[in-house]
Design an enzyme around this catalytic site. Structure first.
Site, PDB file in Angstrom:
ATOM      1  N   ASN A  29      -9.981  -6.227 -16.705  1.00 45.71           N
ATOM      2  CA  ASN A  29      -9.485  -5.003 -16.065  1.00 45.71           C
ATOM      3  C   ASN A  29      -8.216  -4.592 -16.811  1.00 45.71           C
ATOM      4  OD1 ASN A  29      -8.476  -3.013 -14.422  1.00 45.71           O
ATOM      5  ND2 ASN A  29      -7.974  -4.367 -12.695  1.00 45.71           N
ATOM      6  N   TRP A  30      -8.357  -3.572 -17.648  1.00 46.85           N
ATOM      7  CA  TRP A  30      -7.220  -3.174 -18.496  1.00 46.85           C
ATOM      8  C   TRP A  30      -6.162  -2.404 -17.726  1.00 46.85           C
ATOM      9  CZ3 TRP A  30      -9.152  -1.149 -23.937  1.00 46.85           C
ATOM     10  CH2 TRP A  30      -9.867  -2.168 -24.578  1.00 46.85           C
ATOM     11  N   LYS A  31      -6.488  -1.950 -16.522  1.00 50.13           N
ATOM     12  CA  LYS A  31      -5.575  -1.107 -15.731  1.00 50.13           C
ATOM     13  C   LYS A  31      -5.143   0.093 -16.580  1.00 50.13           C
ATOM     14  CE  LYS A  31      -4.465  -5.164 -13.104  1.00 50.13           C
ATOM     15  NZ  LYS A  31      -3.526  -5.895 -12.280  1.00 50.13           N
ATOM     16  N   GLU A  70      -9.169 -11.523  -4.899  1.00 51.03           N
ATOM     17  CA  GLU A  70      -7.919 -11.422  -5.652  1.00 51.03           C
ATOM     18  C   GLU A  70      -6.745 -11.469  -4.687  1.00 51.03           C
ATOM     19  OE1 GLU A  70      -8.420  -9.410  -9.713  1.00 51.03           O
ATOM     20  OE2 GLU A  70      -8.155  -7.832  -8.247  1.00 51.03           O
ATOM     21  N   SER A  98      -3.834 -13.612 -12.205  1.00 52.33           N
ATOM     22  CA  SER A  98      -3.179 -14.434 -13.235  1.00 52.33           C
ATOM     23  C   SER A  98      -4.106 -15.461 -13.878  1.00 52.33           C
ATOM     24  CB  SER A  98      -1.918 -15.104 -12.677  1.00 52.33           C
ATOM     25  OG  SER A  98      -0.976 -14.125 -12.294  1.00 52.33           O
ATOM     26  N   HIS A 142      -9.724  -2.255  -5.539  1.00 50.11           N
ATOM     27  CA  HIS A 142      -8.668  -3.105  -6.107  1.00 50.11           C
ATOM     28  C   HIS A 142      -7.403  -2.942  -5.243  1.00 50.11           C
ATOM     29  CE1 HIS A 142      -5.649  -4.684  -8.823  1.00 50.11           C
ATOM     30  NE2 HIS A 142      -6.636  -5.287  -9.468  1.00 50.11           N
ATOM     31  N   GLY A 156      -6.807  -9.435 -15.557  1.00 47.84           N
ATOM     32  CA  GLY A 156      -5.978  -8.272 -15.879  1.00 47.84           C
ATOM     33  C   GLY A 156      -5.244  -8.474 -17.191  1.00 47.84           C
ATOM     34  N   GLY A 157      -3.980  -8.875 -17.101  1.00 49.18           N
ATOM     35  CA  GLY A 157      -3.101  -9.006 -18.274  1.00 49.18           C
ATOM     36  C   GLY A 157      -3.735  -9.734 -19.449  1.00 49.18           C
ATOM     37  N   GLU A 171      -4.415  -2.615  -6.007  1.00 49.39           N
ATOM     38  CA  GLU A 171      -3.487  -1.568  -6.453  1.00 49.39           C
ATOM     39  C   GLU A 171      -3.949  -0.203  -5.959  1.00 49.39           C
ATOM     40  OE1 GLU A 171      -3.550  -2.648 -10.605  1.00 49.39           O
ATOM     41  OE2 GLU A 171      -2.458  -4.486 -10.121  1.00 49.39           O
ATOM     42  N   GLY A 199      -0.790 -10.357 -11.451  1.00 48.86           N
ATOM     43  CA  GLY A 199       0.287  -9.957 -12.357  1.00 48.86           C
ATOM     44  C   GLY A 199       1.581 -10.729 -12.155  1.00 48.86           C
TER      45      GLY A 199
HETATM   46  P1  PGA Z   1      -3.872 -10.218 -13.536  1.00 43.52           P
HETATM   47  O1  PGA Z   1      -4.638  -9.017 -12.796  1.00 43.52           O
HETATM   48  O2  PGA Z   1      -4.901 -11.060 -14.219  1.00 43.52           O
HETATM   49  O3  PGA Z   1      -2.939  -9.531 -14.499  1.00 43.52           O
HETATM   50  O4  PGA Z   1      -3.131 -10.979 -12.487  1.00 43.52           O
HETATM   51  C1  PGA Z   1      -5.876  -9.236 -12.171  1.00 43.52           C
HETATM   52  C2  PGA Z   1      -6.356  -7.964 -11.520  1.00 43.52           C
HETATM   53  O5  PGA Z   1      -5.549  -7.217 -10.967  1.00 43.52           O
HETATM   54  O6  PGA Z   1      -7.568  -7.662 -11.539  1.00 43.52           O
END
Ligand code: PGA
Length: 255
Positions: free
Chosen positions: A9-11, A171, A217, A99, A238-239, A101, A177
């Protein structure tokens, strides 16, 4: 047999050149990653890079393009929105929905997420439905009830045939993050709980068919331990999905 899935997930990250180089690198490196029909990779780029992602992946097997969101409406006067129908017309196969966010910054409710899931499924897109609790809820020991409510108010409204075509991602918000991953025991406990809720609401066979990913993470160091758990069928990353080498190492950590 349920699929094992590593989803990136590149956001809202990368610009065109970065996105293109990352996609080329990921696709080329997955060619040696032992992927199969039951072990796949999904990459959710920002919308503008989706056509390039689909084109790049078209020459490779078992690696798919995803979107990070879609509208709850089919089409019409909704300035700035992107429909599931548009995504399907680009040959996108997956879409991340719900998600944390989106729930937090765009006030997405379970009811709205359910409408988006229905839109996505009407276009043969596979939703990756996210759920998970905040730190405050975990500290109050209310995480099981909280997740159960998220399931009941959203995906448990789907029929057996509908929920079959969906992936769940657990999640915990406190792990997204933050560099603070859930321990394999904490993650496995919730994944088993979700699978048990699926069994109670639908049936055992169906519950065993649905992939449940862990997100929060995930990195090349912790991936193997997490993916070794019985009910963890891969990760939503994500990251660490923004670095080709790290992402490939995570893919390779999945047996
Ligand atoms: P993260 O994000 O791996 O950077 O913690 C995961 C996500 O939000 O899908």
């Amino acid at each position: 047999m349920r699929k094992k899935i590593i989803a990136g997930n590149w956001k809202m990250n990368t610009v065109k050149e970065e996105a293109e180089s990352l996609l080329k690198s990921i696709s080329a490196q997955t060619a040696t990653s032992n992927l199969s029909e039951n072990k796949i990779v999904v990459v959710a780029t920002p919308f503008p890079f989706i056509p390039f992602c689909v084109d790049t992946f078209s020459g490779f097997s078992h690696i798919y393009s995803a979107a990070q969101n879609c509208s709850e409406h089919e089409q019409g006067a909704y300035t700035g929105e992107v429909s599931a129908k548009m995504l399907a017309s680009l040959n996108v196969q997956y879409v991340i929905l719900g998600h944390s966010e989106r729930r937090q910054y765009y006030n997405e409710s379970d009811a709205l997420i359910l409408q988006k899931i229905k839109q996505a499924q009407s276009q043969q897109l596979i939703p990756i439905f996210c759920c998970g609790e905040s730190l405050e809820i975990r500290e109050k020991q209310q995480h099981f009830d909280f997740i159960k409510t998220q399931l009941e108010q959203c995906i448990f409204q789907l029929s057996e045939d509908e929920i079959k075509n969906l992936v769940i991602a657990y999640e915990p918000i406190w792990a997204i993050g933050t560099g603070k991953t859930a321990t394999p025991e904490q993650a496995q406990e919730i994944h088993a709980f979700i699978r048990n809720e699926l069994t109670k609401k639908y049936n055992e066979t169906l519950a065993q068919e649905i992939s449940i990913l862990y997100g929060g993470s995930v990195n090349a160091k912790n991936a193997q331990e997490l993916f070794a758990c019985d009910d963890i069928d891969g990760g939503l990353v994500g990251g660490a999905s923004l670095k080709a080498d790290e992402f490939i190492n995570i893919i390779n950590a999945m047996s």
